[in-house]
Design a protein around this motif. Sequence first.
Motif, PDB file in Angstrom:
ATOM      1  N   PHE A  17       0.878  -1.171   0.000  1.00 45.98           N
ATOM      2  CA  PHE A  17       0.000   0.000   0.000  1.00 45.98           C
ATOM      3  C   PHE A  17       0.916   1.220   0.000  1.00 45.98           C
ATOM      4  N   LEU A  18       0.698   2.154  -0.910  1.00 47.00           N
ATOM      5  CA  LEU A  18       1.639   3.259  -1.105  1.00 47.00           C
ATOM      6  C   LEU A  18       1.130   4.534  -0.434  1.00 47.00           C
ATOM      7  N   ASN A  62      -4.757  -0.974 -10.000  1.00 47.48           N
ATOM      8  CA  ASN A  62      -4.405  -1.910  -8.932  1.00 47.48           C
ATOM      9  C   ASN A  62      -3.684  -1.302  -7.739  1.00 47.48           C
ATOM     10  N   GLU A  72      -2.853   0.566  -4.670  1.00 49.25           N
ATOM     11  CA  GLU A  72      -3.607   1.341  -3.681  1.00 49.25           C
ATOM     12  C   GLU A  72      -2.691   2.444  -3.153  1.00 49.25           C
ATOM     13  N   ASN A 112      -7.936   3.602  -5.582  1.00 50.77           N
ATOM     14  CA  ASN A 112      -8.142   2.143  -5.582  1.00 50.77           C
ATOM     15  C   ASN A 112      -8.464   1.585  -4.206  1.00 50.77           C
ATOM     16  N   LEU A 113      -8.989   2.434  -3.325  1.00 53.00           N
ATOM     17  CA  LEU A 113      -9.346   1.935  -2.004  1.00 53.00           C
ATOM     18  C   LEU A 113     -10.643   1.130  -2.109  1.00 53.00           C
ATOM     19  N   ALA A 148       3.059  -4.216   4.321  1.00 52.69           N
ATOM     20  CA  ALA A 148       4.077  -3.187   4.514  1.00 52.69           C
ATOM     21  C   ALA A 148       3.563  -1.872   3.965  1.00 52.69           C
ATOM     22  N   ALA A 204       4.636   1.800   2.579  1.00 52.62           N
ATOM     23  CA  ALA A 204       5.775   2.569   2.086  1.00 52.62           C
ATOM     24  C   ALA A 204       5.442   4.037   2.217  1.00 52.62           C
ATOM     25  N   SER A 209      -8.292  -6.279 -15.363  1.00 56.81           N
ATOM     26  CA  SER A 209      -7.000  -5.742 -14.952  1.00 56.81           C
ATOM     27  C   SER A 209      -7.040  -5.271 -13.493  1.00 56.81           C
ATOM     28  N   ARG A 210      -7.864  -5.912 -12.673  1.00 57.82           N
ATOM     29  CA  ARG A 210      -7.881  -5.511 -11.259  1.00 57.82           C
ATOM     30  C   ARG A 210      -7.635  -6.728 -10.368  1.00 57.82           C
ATOM     31  N   ARG A 211      -6.605  -6.630  -9.568  1.00 51.65           N
ATOM     32  CA  ARG A 211      -6.314  -7.698  -8.622  1.00 51.65           C
ATOM     33  C   ARG A 211      -7.148  -7.511  -7.369  1.00 51.65           C
ATOM     34  N   ARG A 270      -7.745  -6.431  -3.708  1.00 50.97           N
ATOM     35  CA  ARG A 270      -7.046  -5.327  -3.074  1.00 50.97           C
ATOM     36  C   ARG A 270      -6.245  -5.792  -1.860  1.00 50.97           C
ATOM     37  N   ILE A 271      -5.225  -5.006  -1.567  1.00 48.07           N
ATOM     38  CA  ILE A 271      -4.361  -5.315  -0.429  1.00 48.07           C
ATOM     39  C   ILE A 271      -5.100  -5.036   0.873  1.00 48.07           C
TER      40      ILE A 271
END
Lengths: 457, 457
Positions: free
Chosen positions: A229-230, A264, A266, A292-293, B4, B6, B42-44, B46-47
């Motif tokens: 997650f960025l 994709n 997030e 993308n949430l 994680a 970032a 094209s959508r995985r 979500r995290i």
Amino acid sequence: MQRAAALVRRGCGPRTPSSWGRSQSSAAAEASAVLKVRPERSRRERILTLESMNPQVKAVEYAVRGPIVLKAGEIELELQRGIKKPFTEVIRANIGDAQAMGQQPITFLRQVMALCTYPNLLDSPSFPEDAKKRARRILQACGGNSLGSYSASQGVNCIREDVAAYITRRDGGVPADPDNIYLTTGASDGISTILKILVSGGGKSRTGQVQSRKCIEDVIHFAWEEKLFLLADEVYQDNVYSPDCRFHSFKKVLYEMGPEYSSNVELASFHSTSKGYMGECGYRGGYMEVINLHPEIKGQLVKLLSVRLCPPVSGQAAMDIVVNPPVAGEESFEQFSREKESVLGNLAKKAKLTEDLFNQVPGIHCNPLQGAMYAFPRIFIPAKAVEAAQAHQMAPDMFYCMKLLEETGICVVPGSGFGQREGTYHFRMTILPPVEKLKTVLQKVKDFHINFLEKYA
Amino acid sequence: MQRAAALVRRGCGPRTPSSWGRSQSSAAAEASAVLKVRPERSRRERILTLESMNPQVKAVEYAVRGPIVLKAGEIELELQRGIKKPFTEVIRANIGDAQAMGQQPITFLRQVMALCTYPNLLDSPSFPEDAKKRARRILQACGGNSLGSYSASQGVNCIREDVAAYITRRDGGVPADPDNIYLTTGASDGISTILKILVSGGGKSRTGQVQSRKCIEDVIHFAWEEKLFLLADEVYQDNVYSPDCRFHSFKKVLYEMGPEYSSNVELASFHSTSKGYMGECGYRGGYMEVINLHPEIKGQLVKLLSVRLCPPVSGQAAMDIVVNPPVAGEESFEQFSREKESVLGNLAKKAKLTEDLFNQVPGIHCNPLQGAMYAFPRIFIPAKAVEAAQAHQMAPDMFYCMKLLEETGICVVPGSGFGQREGTYHFRMTILPPVEKLKTVLQKVKDFHINFLEKYA
């Protein structure tokens, strides 16, 4: 060990205390015994101690306002009490607090804020029409047409729309949805909210350099590959002053990398009123945009935000002006442009000054400052100083910064608070003091450093 | 499962992504497989999902802005889109938001705030001298003489001194130490900060009645005996309007109970700009006073607060005026007194109106409203309605409030959000709408209730 908290509201009514949660701790039981031995003090051991408190709070560290800043406060009090020091004032170069360093507020922003605060001024001929127009629009979107009403937890609708329009312009047409915009209490509040939802801790950061487009692409690709997650702290998006660099938003780069990434990854991006050329730290205004949430997570986010009711509405109004400044043709445009150029021009001048002077000092290396408002010079710390630091149970750069503060009154942040590479030492210093004062500050750091190298040679 | 985060700041420099923390989840690995099957989307997966998010956040409940309020927002959007309802507007009687309900701001407070916001106005003859004097004093205590600078994490010094002086006056001379005062972002921020340090959850509260001195003594004695940390939400200290009641602060009663209590019971008391006769919710100003807190815990508290830098400085300035209003002999005193009396007089009138009308309705019982800005009537819910609620997997009072909202547009809070006694049902409604509107609201609740009883008889 548990402790019960009794939350007593005015008018709790006839509720009986016996229905509340409770617990006894062995420490507290011991405390009663202590009381019998020393009745003259009439003080038991306290319930809330370092041992009984939330260990997660105890573990919190925040370098920008850590031990160095506490020490700076103590030294200021000593100076006030007349204690002699080798300097007459503490210079707080630890935090990007532009107006505390003498930067003047942007007139238009303060005019709109004053009009929103005291709408009687809407009849005053001494305020420009475009400022009045902005103020009326913001007030119309507030409950009871007042900054004194709560807003929705996500923020005032029309301000979120302005933020979305700003992002769309900034990113050359990549659309932003107001529904993905959350107004926050400064950027730090947005970041901590997202981290709360994620649980895991945040990474680290370095300051003063502008990321290249290639570097951002690498980060996004890495996040995509590793399913991260960025979080993009983009509060310095208006502070790029090197002619060779420009700001690239993570969002724009994400979209340019194609649907595999843009559908994709997030991403949460943060901006605030505190940095930029506005420097309105005290209003605690900010926003975050989420990409993308998952819709369910957005629901959880609003729920979490609603517990604190809403971000300060005055900060929300300030954020509106940051993203929606005067444009060409409007009455305030000329003055606004002059003030903006002056702030950014001064920062560029001071960045060059800082870089040049630091790089003349043996044992200091400073990369070019391209944006933001900080220098992050690398410093050489001799082995004997490292030993002395260890004897004081301090990190070597903390030891260095503490000595710098004690000997010169200059307050900077040790690099260990920003995740510097193992075995290297840095400090972070703002370049915000006015030019003449900054020259003095840099000269003092230079003299201190040369003296430090000699002392621990 | 770990994720994680970032944290990427503008200018993270040449840091290599490979040095960051990372992890892979099995759910995410599955998601890659899904991607191969359905490349067109094209959508995985979500995290960040309800399953992977922080479970503690998922468990958060806040009745005052819960499902009823979300539903109210939906209904407002439907009304805007022209969907016909048996009412034309939603009345938000769920939250004490005075100015959203039409209460006018106190002139003196807004004058000082406007002067602080746009100090050019200090030269304007249309502002009174006493407001200018207050504004100059606040600005002199701000970094760079500006509301736009960060303050100390604990709040601006002179404002904390004003708060301490106010508490000392309020409590008839019981001393307050500015060092024990922390300025906050509204009262809710102070409460959540203390709860963070305590770890354990808070108790529950009821509203509209004023605690007697005896009741407060009982609570303090109980806290002393059971070794509880006491949290006193005293935001309604200026809202007592029943002639038979007066406000007693927990602190004053604590001191009057003697040194065994006053030296031992750990207490945090909260106040804000949002309630009182000021009703300045949007500024998010507040303070807390801590009593008998261990010095080490005070250090931890400042550290925790410093992570968010500082409370909004505009809110701090508003708090200063709440605790330091015009006094007799000052230019603004007469207007200020008139406005204050008008707000409190209106509340008293509306409290009586509400109590009288509710008690005429069969199946509603309402205690006398002595303070604050809410009624908390007890309601009878017939067995058939309880069954219907269960069929909808709702608490019976939530079912009742949802029906009330859908049929009348009136938004109130189910009593289950406030810890009502098992087997009883209540709702919380503000008495803030203007008198004529409040009469209509009460009549609608009455009609709804009678109809509800008939329907589920």
